[in-house]
Design an enzyme around this catalytic site. Structure first.
Site, PDB file in Angstrom:
ATOM      1  N   LYS A 197      15.179  -3.243 -17.685  1.00 14.40           N
ATOM      2  CA  LYS A 197      13.770  -3.434 -17.353  1.00 14.40           C
ATOM      3  C   LYS A 197      13.077  -2.081 -17.210  1.00 14.40           C
ATOM      4  O   LYS A 197      13.267  -1.362 -16.238  1.00 14.40           O
ATOM      5  CB  LYS A 197      13.570  -4.226 -16.057  1.00 14.40           C
ATOM      6  CG  LYS A 197      12.130  -4.718 -16.003  1.00 14.40           C
ATOM      7  CD  LYS A 197      11.569  -4.948 -14.623  1.00 14.40           C
ATOM      8  CE  LYS A 197      11.032  -3.754 -13.934  1.00 14.40           C
ATOM      9  NZ  LYS A 197       9.769  -3.184 -14.458  1.00 14.40           N
ATOM     10  N   GLY A 249      14.324   4.984  -9.082  1.00 12.05           N
ATOM     11  CA  GLY A 249      12.969   4.722  -8.618  1.00 12.05           C
ATOM     12  C   GLY A 249      12.805   5.168  -7.179  1.00 12.05           C
ATOM     13  O   GLY A 249      13.491   6.088  -6.731  1.00 12.05           O
ATOM     14  N   SER A 250      11.923   4.490  -6.473  1.00 13.49           N
ATOM     15  CA  SER A 250      11.587   4.935  -5.121  1.00 13.49           C
ATOM     16  C   SER A 250      12.618   4.470  -4.091  1.00 13.49           C
ATOM     17  O   SER A 250      13.365   3.515  -4.330  1.00 13.49           O
ATOM     18  CB  SER A 250      10.210   4.384  -4.744  1.00 13.49           C
ATOM     19  OG  SER A 250      10.242   2.977  -4.783  1.00 13.49           O
ATOM     20  N   GLY A 254      14.641   0.945  -3.820  1.00 15.49           N
ATOM     21  CA  GLY A 254      16.106   1.065  -3.787  1.00 15.49           C
ATOM     22  C   GLY A 254      16.702   0.276  -2.632  1.00 15.49           C
ATOM     23  O   GLY A 254      17.703  -0.434  -2.791  1.00 15.49           O
ATOM     24  N   GLU A 271      19.484   6.022  -7.996  1.00 10.71           N
ATOM     25  CA  GLU A 271      18.937   7.383  -8.078  1.00 10.71           C
ATOM     26  C   GLU A 271      17.529   7.299  -7.530  1.00 10.71           C
ATOM     27  O   GLU A 271      16.659   6.690  -8.151  1.00 10.71           O
ATOM     28  CB  GLU A 271      18.858   7.856  -9.540  1.00 10.71           C
ATOM     29  CG  GLU A 271      20.166   7.851 -10.274  1.00 10.71           C
ATOM     30  CD  GLU A 271      21.050   9.043  -9.948  1.00 10.71           C
ATOM     31  OE1 GLU A 271      20.725   9.807  -9.014  1.00 10.71           O
ATOM     32  OE2 GLU A 271      22.074   9.191 -10.623  1.00 10.71           O
ATOM     33  N   CYS A 305      11.580  13.473 -10.058  1.00  4.85           N
ATOM     34  CA  CYS A 305      12.335  13.239  -8.829  1.00  4.85           C
ATOM     35  C   CYS A 305      12.939  14.541  -8.314  1.00  4.85           C
ATOM     36  O   CYS A 305      13.115  14.705  -7.123  1.00  4.85           O
ATOM     37  CB  CYS A 305      13.411  12.205  -9.071  1.00  4.85           C
ATOM     38  SG  CYS A 305      14.427  12.584 -10.473  1.00  4.85           S
ATOM     39  N   GLU A 402       7.682  12.588  -0.329  1.00  3.00           N
ATOM     40  CA  GLU A 402       7.630  12.844  -1.765  1.00  3.00           C
ATOM     41  C   GLU A 402       6.213  12.560  -2.273  1.00  3.00           C
ATOM     42  O   GLU A 402       5.700  11.463  -2.099  1.00  3.00           O
ATOM     43  CB  GLU A 402       8.629  11.943  -2.486  1.00  3.00           C
ATOM     44  CG  GLU A 402       8.671  12.222  -3.970  1.00  3.00           C
ATOM     45  CD  GLU A 402       9.724  11.387  -4.683  1.00  3.00           C
ATOM     46  OE1 GLU A 402       9.778  10.169  -4.461  1.00  3.00           O
ATOM     47  OE2 GLU A 402      10.482  11.970  -5.477  1.00  3.00           O
TER      48      GLU A 402
HETATM   49  P1  NAP Z   1       9.456   2.126  -8.178  1.00  2.00           P
HETATM   50  O1  NAP Z   1       8.176   1.536  -7.811  1.00  2.00           O
HETATM   51  O2  NAP Z   1      10.584   2.058  -7.242  1.00  2.00           O
HETATM   52  O3  NAP Z   1       9.821   1.482  -9.581  1.00  2.00           O
HETATM   53  C1  NAP Z   1      10.974   1.774 -10.304  1.00  2.00           C
HETATM   54  C2  NAP Z   1      11.352   0.548 -11.118  1.00  2.00           C
HETATM   55  O4  NAP Z   1      11.704  -0.541 -10.276  1.00  2.00           O
HETATM   56  C3  NAP Z   1      10.221   0.030 -11.985  1.00  2.00           C
HETATM   57  O5  NAP Z   1      10.762  -0.471 -13.183  1.00  2.00           O
HETATM   58  C4  NAP Z   1       9.655  -1.062 -11.117  1.00  2.00           C
HETATM   59  O6  NAP Z   1       8.892  -1.988 -11.819  1.00  2.00           O
HETATM   60  C5  NAP Z   1      10.905  -1.674 -10.573  1.00  2.00           C
HETATM   61  N1  NAP Z   1      10.722  -2.461  -9.355  1.00  2.00           N
HETATM   62  C6  NAP Z   1       9.672  -2.449  -8.479  1.00  2.00           C
HETATM   63  N2  NAP Z   1       9.910  -3.301  -7.454  1.00  2.00           N
HETATM   64  C7  NAP Z   1      11.110  -3.878  -7.690  1.00  2.00           C
HETATM   65  C8  NAP Z   1      11.919  -4.837  -6.974  1.00  2.00           C
HETATM   66  N3  NAP Z   1      11.537  -5.361  -5.812  1.00  2.00           N
HETATM   67  N4  NAP Z   1      13.107  -5.191  -7.504  1.00  2.00           N
HETATM   68  C9  NAP Z   1      13.529  -4.651  -8.660  1.00  2.00           C
HETATM   69  N5  NAP Z   1      12.823  -3.752  -9.366  1.00  2.00           N
HETATM   70  C10 NAP Z   1      11.633  -3.351  -8.888  1.00  2.00           C
HETATM   71  O7  NAP Z   1       9.302   3.658  -8.517  1.00  2.00           O
HETATM   72  P2  NAP Z   1       8.101   4.313  -9.270  1.00  2.00           P
HETATM   73  O8  NAP Z   1       7.066   4.609  -8.266  1.00  2.00           O
HETATM   74  O9  NAP Z   1       7.716   3.523 -10.430  1.00  2.00           O
HETATM   75  O10 NAP Z   1       8.827   5.628  -9.786  1.00  2.00           O
HETATM   76  C11 NAP Z   1       8.794   6.831  -9.084  1.00  2.00           C
HETATM   77  C12 NAP Z   1       9.998   6.975  -8.164  1.00  2.00           C
HETATM   78  O11 NAP Z   1      11.199   7.096  -8.897  1.00  2.00           O
HETATM   79  C13 NAP Z   1       9.916   8.228  -7.329  1.00  2.00           C
HETATM   80  O12 NAP Z   1      10.202   7.950  -5.990  1.00  2.00           O
HETATM   81  C14 NAP Z   1      10.989   9.133  -7.908  1.00  2.00           C
HETATM   82  O13 NAP Z   1      11.533  10.053  -7.055  1.00  2.00           O
HETATM   83  C15 NAP Z   1      11.983   8.172  -8.411  1.00  2.00           C
HETATM   84  N6  NAP Z   1      12.771   8.762  -9.469  1.00  2.00           N
HETATM   85  C16 NAP Z   1      14.053   9.118  -9.207  1.00  2.00           C
HETATM   86  C17 NAP Z   1      14.843   9.695 -10.190  1.00  2.00           C
HETATM   87  C18 NAP Z   1      16.260  10.081  -9.912  1.00  2.00           C
HETATM   88  O14 NAP Z   1      16.994  10.274 -10.841  1.00  2.00           O
HETATM   89  N7  NAP Z   1      16.699  10.158  -8.683  1.00  2.00           N
HETATM   90  C19 NAP Z   1      14.317   9.881 -11.462  1.00  2.00           C
HETATM   91  C20 NAP Z   1      13.013   9.518 -11.711  1.00  2.00           C
HETATM   92  C21 NAP Z   1      12.256   8.948 -10.700  1.00  2.00           C
HETATM   93  P3  NAP Z   1       7.323  -1.717 -12.043  1.00  2.00           P
HETATM   94  O15 NAP Z   1       7.113  -0.241 -12.135  1.00  2.00           O
HETATM   95  O16 NAP Z   1       7.079  -2.377 -13.307  1.00  2.00           O
HETATM   96  O17 NAP Z   1       6.630  -2.259 -10.842  1.00  2.00           O
END
Ligand code: NAP
Ligand code: MG
Length: 499
Positions: A197, A249-250, A254, A271, A305, A402
């Site tokens: 996804k 993701g966030s 997570g 991650e 990230c 962050e």
């Molecule tokens: P996010 O809101 O957590 O979204 C990440 C993914 O999870 C998206 O595909 C999102 O879908 C999906 N998602 C949202 N709610 C969910 C749920 N309840 N159950 C399952 N999946 C769900 O993160 P973001 O704001 O898009 O991305 C930025 C974050 O990613 C930052 O915090 C960053 O630090 C982190 N990040 C970490 C790394 C690493 O390697 N550690 C790398 C890159 C980014 P939708 O977006 O379609 O809502």
């Protein structure tokens, strides 16, 4: 700085190789509509124009995709019967196709994310292809061990490395194709099947990649894409026939994934975010340190990230370092992300831009000083000036939370002890950088920093061979390298009685 009331992309930059078509779900080797016909729009952040419509997968669609992945994983399926050399060839072919279609994939990535085409074409796409090449090499080297056992008299014991099964993979919008490659390449190398996804904002490269999997000879059902938002991701995590969830993701998402996955005891790897310290010592090459610090925080508009977002600078080198950092930040060329000279693209969305701008206000209220930037650029798209906050202390919100945008929080320090203490004073532990010419100091700090990656005299670089992941709230599990083979296999012990 150039004016970034960005030109209409299609009028100004012609012709694009990429012709984004309406996106459908990719299930069992076919592109299909969502069962309820729902769609959502994906935008070009630089203009806010709609690029195309994308199918939104509901619970039934997620179930269809998981069933396809399960069938493709069943005993005796073409994928399970495929030998390791042929699987290697599939992954190499995929990489070759990604390289052959690099221009189109780079454009799609830039259209979806707003990141400079310079970055998509020089980094995102080639690095994603290279990740498949790297894991293609692993396929023939995933082996068990023979292990001498001490009990039970004469015995022969060995381990088998087996694929886990159906892997649900959920990725963010900042590096869509690279995050796909970090997850899909090792999963397929180990013989699993995948339901991916992508983030709602950035589905285009995953869908184009899906077409390439068919060309590469990956059997239908082995790789599936379900597009949609958080609810689609949640349905994948809840599905009882998914064996593993890999998530980037966030922190908040997570945690909710871990809770949901616990109901069916899925394997989970996470991650998550970061607030990485970048420690600048006065004995370093300060000019180089400042140039790299700039990339460490402003590359990809700071939507990284690993962003080196807390810059700790030793008192005696402070003025020299800051003059280079600030003057270079002011010279960064923002512009249409599709223009090859652009080095600063658009943030992903208006909502995100406002969050980032809000952090600048929070910083000011806490007593930080905006040395440069701090504002939106133009009115079209979601551009923001590279921003440097000085007078920050590590307890401020702008040093602890962050921001995920082009905002550097600069903190002074007196000595290595103080720098280390403050650097580790964070909920996160994804990465850290150290700039010094003193080898002993560098290695001692590298041992003491609580971070999954420590860079010495460099920043923000990753390699497919080197494990990547977080300490503390930055998650657990290590992607890339041999570590990812552990994430995507089960170990089975076999004991033969020879008495
Ligand atoms: P996010 O809101 O957590 O979204 C990440 C993914 O999870 C998206 O595909 C999102 O879908 C999906 N998602 C949202 N709610 C969910 C749920 N309840 N159950 C399952 N999946 C769900 O993160 P973001 O704001 O898009 O991305 C930025 C974050 O990613 C930052 O915090 C960053 O630090 C982190 N990040 C970490 C790394 C690493 O390697 N550690 C790398 C890159 C980014 P939708 O977006 O379609 O809502
Ligand atoms: Mg999101």
């Amino acid at each position: 700085m150039s004016d970034t009331s960005t030109p209409d992309i299609l009028a100004d930059i012609q012709p694009l190789k990429a012709k984004p078509k309406p996106g459908k779900l990719f299930i069992n080797g076919e592109f299909v509509d969502a069962q309820d016909g729902k769609t959502f729009n994906t935008h070009y952040p630089a203009t806010a124009n709609v690029i195309t419509q994308i199918a939104e997968a509901g619970t039934e669609d997620v179930d269809r995709a998981v069933k396809a992945a399960r069938a493709a994983f069943s005993e005796g399926s073409p994928w399970r019967k495929m030998n390791a050399v042929d699987r290697t060839r599939c992954l190499l072919k995929l990489a070759e196709l990604m390289r052959a279609n690099a221009e189109e994939l780079s454009e799609l990535e830039t259209l979806d994310t707003g990141k400079p085409i310079f970055e998509s074409s020089k980094f995102d796409v080639p690095q994603a292809a290279e990740c498949f090449e790297y894991y293609a090499g692993w396929v023939t080297k995933i082996t068990g061990e023979t292990i001498p056992v001490s009990k039970g008299g004469d015995a022969f014991a060995y381990t088998l490395r087996e694929p886990i099964g159906v892997c649900g993979q959920i990725i963010p919008w900042n590096f869509p194709l690279q995050m796909l490659s970090w997850k899909v390449a090792p999963a397929l190398a180990c013989g699993n099947t995948v339901v991916l996804k992508p983030a709602e904002q950035t589905p285009l490269t995953a869908l184009r990649f899906a077409e390439l999997t068919l060309e590469a000879g990956i059997p239908p059902g082995v790789f599936n894409v379900i597009t949609g938002g958080g609810a689609t991701g949640a349905a994948l995590v809840e599905h009882e026939d998914v064996d593993k969830i890999a998530f980037t993701g966030s922190v908040e998402t997570g945690k909710s994934i871990m809770r949901a996955a616990s109901k069916t005891l899925k394997r989970v790897s996470l991650e998550l975010g970061g607030k990485s310290p970048n420690l600048i010592f006065a004995d370093s090459d300060l000019e180089t340190a400042a140039k790299y610090a700039l990339g460490g925080i402003f590359f990809n508009q700071g939507e990284m990230c690993t962003a080196g977002s807390r810059i700790f600078v030793e008192e005696s080198g402070y003025d020299q370092f800051m003059s280079v950092l600030t003057s270079r930040a002011q010279k960064m060329v923002a512009g249409d992300p599709l223009h090859p000279k652009t080095r600063l693209g658009s943030l992903i969305s208006e909502e995100h831009l406002n969050n980032v701008l809000n952090y600048v206000d929070i910083g000011k209220k806490e007593g930080a000083i905006v040395t440069t930037g701090g504002e939106r650029i133009g009115t079209k798209g979601y551009f923001m000036k590279p921003t440097v906050l000085e007078g920050v202390t590590n307890s401020m919100r702008v040093a602890q939370e962050e921001i995920f945008g082009p905002v550097a929080s600069v903190i002074r320090f007196k000595d290595a002890e103080e720098a280390l203490r403050e650097a580790n004073n964070s909920q996160f532990g994804l990465a850290a950088s150290i700039w010094t010419r003193d080898i002993k100091k560098a290695h001692k700090l590298a041992r003491s920093l609580k971070a999954g990656t420590v860079w010495i005299n460099t920043i923000s670089t990753t390699d497919n061979a080197l494990p990547f992941g977080g300490y503390k709230d930055s998650g657990f599990g290590r992607e890339l390298g041999k570590s990812a083979i552990d994430l995507y296999t089960e170990t089975k012990s076999v004991w033969v009685d020879l008495n």
